[in-house]
Design an enzyme around this catalytic site. Sequence first.
Site, PDB file in Angstrom:
ATOM      1  N   TYR A  42       0.972  -1.180   0.003  1.00 55.21           N
ATOM      2  CA  TYR A  42      -0.216   0.037   0.219  1.00 55.21           C
ATOM      3  C   TYR A  42       0.954   1.268   0.048  1.00 55.21           C
ATOM      4  CZ  TYR A  42      -2.806   3.309   2.237  1.00 55.21           C
ATOM      5  OH  TYR A  42      -3.616   4.750   2.691  1.00 55.21           O
ATOM      6  N   ILE A  43       1.762   1.564   0.865  1.00 55.37           N
ATOM      7  CA  ILE A  43       2.561   2.709   0.954  1.00 55.37           C
ATOM      8  C   ILE A  43       3.717   2.700   0.130  1.00 55.37           C
ATOM      9  CG2 ILE A  43       3.983   4.067   2.637  1.00 55.37           C
ATOM     10  CD1 ILE A  43       2.443   2.919   5.064  1.00 55.37           C
ATOM     11  N   ASN A  79       7.602 -10.099  -1.897  1.00 57.37           N
ATOM     12  CA  ASN A  79       7.297 -11.608  -1.948  1.00 57.37           C
ATOM     13  C   ASN A  79       5.824 -11.465  -2.017  1.00 57.37           C
ATOM     14  OD1 ASN A  79       6.173 -10.961   0.571  1.00 57.37           O
ATOM     15  ND2 ASN A  79       7.290 -12.739   1.435  1.00 57.37           N
ATOM     16  N   PHE A 111       5.182  -7.127   8.751  1.00 56.15           N
ATOM     17  CA  PHE A 111       3.762  -7.154   9.193  1.00 56.15           C
ATOM     18  C   PHE A 111       3.543  -6.032  10.302  1.00 56.15           C
ATOM     19  CE2 PHE A 111       5.009 -11.946   9.040  1.00 56.15           C
ATOM     20  CZ  PHE A 111       4.317 -12.115   7.753  1.00 56.15           C
ATOM     21  N   ASN A 154       9.801 -11.911  10.915  1.00 58.21           N
ATOM     22  CA  ASN A 154       9.877 -11.017   9.449  1.00 58.21           C
ATOM     23  C   ASN A 154      10.307  -9.680   9.733  1.00 58.21           C
ATOM     24  OD1 ASN A 154       8.873 -11.304   6.663  1.00 58.21           O
ATOM     25  ND2 ASN A 154       7.262  -9.737   7.278  1.00 58.21           N
ATOM     26  N   SER A 194       7.108   3.925  13.024  1.00 54.59           N
ATOM     27  CA  SER A 194       5.744   3.948  13.069  1.00 54.59           C
ATOM     28  C   SER A 194       5.441   4.789  14.490  1.00 54.59           C
ATOM     29  CB  SER A 194       5.116   2.571  13.421  1.00 54.59           C
ATOM     30  OG  SER A 194       4.001   2.604  13.970  1.00 54.59           O
ATOM     31  N   TYR A 249       4.685  -5.242  17.980  1.00 54.76           N
ATOM     32  CA  TYR A 249       4.798  -4.658  16.792  1.00 54.76           C
ATOM     33  C   TYR A 249       5.774  -3.218  16.946  1.00 54.76           C
ATOM     34  CZ  TYR A 249       3.855  -1.589  12.730  1.00 54.76           C
ATOM     35  OH  TYR A 249       3.996  -0.523  11.589  1.00 54.76           O
ATOM     36  N   LYS A 263       9.675  -1.922  15.808  1.00 54.13           N
ATOM     37  CA  LYS A 263      10.195  -0.708  15.021  1.00 54.13           C
ATOM     38  C   LYS A 263      11.220  -0.063  15.740  1.00 54.13           C
ATOM     39  CE  LYS A 263       7.248  -1.007  11.551  1.00 54.13           C
ATOM     40  NZ  LYS A 263       7.901  -1.186  10.235  1.00 54.13           N
ATOM     41  N   PHE A 296       2.537   8.329  11.259  1.00 59.34           N
ATOM     42  CA  PHE A 296       1.289   8.157  12.276  1.00 59.34           C
ATOM     43  C   PHE A 296       0.330   7.396  11.352  1.00 59.34           C
ATOM     44  CE2 PHE A 296       1.834  10.150  16.279  1.00 59.34           C
ATOM     45  CZ  PHE A 296       3.315  10.191  16.185  1.00 59.34           C
ATOM     46  N   ARG A 336      -7.361  11.087  16.083  1.00 56.65           N
ATOM     47  CA  ARG A 336      -6.048  10.516  15.451  1.00 56.65           C
ATOM     48  C   ARG A 336      -5.393  11.080  14.429  1.00 56.65           C
ATOM     49  NH1 ARG A 336      -6.595   8.215  19.285  1.00 56.65           N
ATOM     50  NH2 ARG A 336      -6.986   5.836  19.841  1.00 56.65           N
ATOM     51  N   ARG A 361     -12.534   0.743  23.814  1.00 53.92           N
ATOM     52  CA  ARG A 361     -11.731  -0.465  23.860  1.00 53.92           C
ATOM     53  C   ARG A 361     -10.691  -0.238  24.565  1.00 53.92           C
ATOM     54  NH1 ARG A 361     -10.701  -1.251  17.333  1.00 53.92           N
ATOM     55  NH2 ARG A 361      -9.662   0.870  17.720  1.00 53.92           N
TER      56      ARG A 361
HETATM   57  N1  NAD Z   1      -0.247   1.457   6.961  1.00 47.82           N
HETATM   58  C1  NAD Z   1       0.022   2.104   8.284  1.00 47.82           C
HETATM   59  O1  NAD Z   1      -0.765   2.949   8.484  1.00 47.82           O
HETATM   60  C2  NAD Z   1       1.463   2.474   8.860  1.00 47.82           C
HETATM   61  C3  NAD Z   1       1.865   2.992   9.700  1.00 47.82           C
HETATM   62  C4  NAD Z   1       3.114   2.914  10.318  1.00 47.82           C
HETATM   63  C5  NAD Z   1       4.069   2.358   9.626  1.00 47.82           C
HETATM   64  N2  NAD Z   1       3.769   1.521   8.757  1.00 47.82           N
HETATM   65  C6  NAD Z   1       4.615   0.705   8.043  1.00 47.82           C
HETATM   66  O2  NAD Z   1       4.834   0.880   6.766  1.00 47.82           O
HETATM   67  C7  NAD Z   1       5.139  -0.349   6.076  1.00 47.82           C
HETATM   68  C8  NAD Z   1       4.369  -0.495   4.970  1.00 47.82           C
HETATM   69  O3  NAD Z   1       3.025  -0.686   5.381  1.00 47.82           O
HETATM   70  P1  NAD Z   1       1.898  -0.794   4.035  1.00 47.82           P
HETATM   71  O4  NAD Z   1       0.438  -0.254   5.041  1.00 47.82           O
HETATM   72  O5  NAD Z   1       2.319  -0.475   2.965  1.00 47.82           O
HETATM   73  O6  NAD Z   1       1.737  -2.291   4.390  1.00 47.82           O
HETATM   74  P2  NAD Z   1       1.799  -3.503   3.081  1.00 47.82           P
HETATM   75  O7  NAD Z   1       1.379  -4.715   4.050  1.00 47.82           O
HETATM   76  O8  NAD Z   1       0.730  -3.106   2.191  1.00 47.82           O
HETATM   77  O9  NAD Z   1       3.197  -3.455   2.733  1.00 47.82           O
HETATM   78  C9  NAD Z   1       4.228  -4.264   2.843  1.00 47.82           C
HETATM   79  C10 NAD Z   1       4.783  -4.974   1.960  1.00 47.82           C
HETATM   80  O10 NAD Z   1       6.116  -5.804   2.214  1.00 47.82           O
HETATM   81  C11 NAD Z   1       5.904  -7.002   1.420  1.00 47.82           C
HETATM   82  N3  NAD Z   1       6.547  -7.916   2.497  1.00 47.82           N
HETATM   83  C12 NAD Z   1       6.158  -8.394   3.745  1.00 47.82           C
HETATM   84  N4  NAD Z   1       6.994  -9.268   4.192  1.00 47.82           N
HETATM   85  C13 NAD Z   1       7.977  -9.592   3.246  1.00 47.82           C
HETATM   86  C14 NAD Z   1       8.989 -10.545   3.300  1.00 47.82           C
HETATM   87  N5  NAD Z   1       9.147 -11.292   3.995  1.00 47.82           N
HETATM   88  N6  NAD Z   1       9.619 -10.579   1.906  1.00 47.82           N
HETATM   89  C15 NAD Z   1       9.498  -9.844   0.842  1.00 47.82           C
HETATM   90  N7  NAD Z   1       8.216  -8.813   0.883  1.00 47.82           N
HETATM   91  C16 NAD Z   1       7.638  -8.717   2.047  1.00 47.82           C
HETATM   92  C17 NAD Z   1       4.310  -7.201   1.330  1.00 47.82           C
HETATM   93  O11 NAD Z   1       4.345  -8.230   0.376  1.00 47.82           O
HETATM   94  C18 NAD Z   1       3.958  -5.918   1.010  1.00 47.82           C
HETATM   95  O12 NAD Z   1       3.933  -5.528  -0.245  1.00 47.82           O
HETATM   96  C19 NAD Z   1       5.278  -1.377   7.106  1.00 47.82           C
HETATM   97  O13 NAD Z   1       6.818  -1.716   7.392  1.00 47.82           O
HETATM   98  C20 NAD Z   1       4.405  -0.982   8.256  1.00 47.82           C
HETATM   99  O14 NAD Z   1       4.960  -1.385   9.576  1.00 47.82           O
HETATM  100  C21 NAD Z   1       2.491   1.403   7.871  1.00 47.82           C
END
Ligand code: NAD
Length: 320
Positions: free
Chosen positions: A11-12, A32, A75, A91, A116, A140, A144, A168, A220, A281
Site C-alpha cells: 500500500y505505502i 514477496n 507485518f 519477519n 511507526s 509490533y 520498530k 502516524f 487520530r 476499547r
Molecule cells: N499502514 C500504516 O498506517 C502504517 C503506519 C506506520 C508504519 N507502517 C509501516 O509501513 C510499512 C508498509 O506498510 P503498508 O501499510 O504499505 O503495508 P503492506 O502490507 O501493504 O506492505 C508491506 C509490503 O511488504 C511485503 N513483504 C512483507 N513481508 C515480506 C518478506 N518477508 N519479503 C518480501 N516482502 C515482504 C508485502 O508483500 C507488502 O508488499 C510497514 O513496514 C509498516 O509497518 C504502516
Amino acid sequence: MKVLVIGGAGYIGSHVVKEMMKAGHEVTVFDNLSSGLRCNLFPKNDFIYGNILIERDLDQAFARGFDAFVHLAAFKAAGESMVEPEKYSINNITGTLNIMNAAVKHNCKKMIFSSSAAVFGSPEYLPIDEDHPKNPENYYGFTKLEIERFMNWYDQLRGMRFAALRYFNAAGYDPEGEIRGLEQNPANLLPRVMEVAAGMKSGMKVFGTDYDTRDGTCIRDYVHVTDLARAHVMALDYITKNDKSLTVNLGTEKGTTVKEIIDAARKITGKEIPSEDVERRPGDPACLYATSKRAKELLGWEPKYSDVDTLVKTTWEVYR
Ligand SMILES: NC(=O)c1ccc[n+]([C@@H]2O[C@H](COP(=O)([O-])OP(=O)(O)OC[C@H]3O[C@@H](n4cnc5c(N)ncnc54)[C@H](O)[C@@H]3O)[C@@H](O)[C@H]2O)c1
C-alpha cells in the site's frame, strides 16, 4: 539514483515508488507479494520476486548495485503481534537485519525505513515530538524501535546513513488515481468506513463516545499516503546531501475525530454508513497526534493532501 524499494508492491510502498520515479530515480521493487499486489507494480520498474528471510534473495538483489534502498516490508498488525510475537520477530527483526547485512556487503549505505508512531505508546504530552518517551505498548511497536536502534549502530559502525520515518496513520490513495490495489487487511478507521459505504460490510462500531475530545470520539492523526511518499524522496535527498542520518515524525499536527471521518464519508459518498456507538476499547488513548516541526525544518516537508476531504475522496475513488 538507483533505488531498491523493498515492500514496494504494498500500500505505502507503491506510492513511494511513484514519487521516487517522479523525482527521477531509477526504481527496482523487491517483494514477496505476501500482502503486496502485482497490480501495484509499475511497468517501468524492474521487479524482483524475493523474500527478506532468504539471504540469497537479498544478496542477488543488492549485487545488482543500488545507491539507496527503502525498507517497507513488515507485518504491521499491532493486535496480532501480541498473540504471535514470533512472526514479528522473524519477519520484522530478522528480515531487517538480513537486509542491512546484505546492503552493507554490497556497499549500499543509504536506508529509508518505515518506522511507526507505535514506538511511542500512550502519549505523555501532545503533540508527540521526536523526543517523546518511547514505551511501545505492543510487540509490533517494539520491533520498530529495536530497528531504529540497530540503524543507529550501523550508522556508527558501518557508515550506513538512514532516515527513520515514523508514520502516524497512513490513509488515502494516489490522488491521480493510478494506484488502485486495495490495502490488504487494513486496521485503520477509513478503510473500515469505506467497506461499509461500498456495501462490503453492513455496519461499523464507534468505540467510545465519552472521551474528553470535541465530540467525545477518539482523535487520530491521518496522513495521506502520497504525503508520506513525498517524505521518502525528501529524506533520501537529505541524507545524501548532508551525509547524516535522520529520525522524524510524520503527522499533520491536527487530529481528526472518528465522527468527523464518518461524517465526511457520508457527505462524500452519499451513503448512509450505519454505525453503532459502543464501549471504549481497552488501551485506546483519547488523542494521538504528532508535531512534524522537525520534518518541516530539516526536509521542508509539509502535508499537501492530508485534509479530511482529500483523504476520504481519494479512498472512495478506489473503494467505489
Ligand atoms: N499502514 C500504516 O498506517 C502504517 C503506519 C506506520 C508504519 N507502517 C509501516 O509501513 C510499512 C508498509 O506498510 P503498508 O501499510 O504499505 O503495508 P503492506 O502490507 O501493504 O506492505 C508491506 C509490503 O511488504 C511485503 N513483504 C512483507 N513481508 C515480506 C518478506 N518477508 N519479503 C518480501 N516482502 C515482504 C508485502 O508483500 C507488502 O508488499 C510497514 O513496514 C509498516 O509497518 C504502516
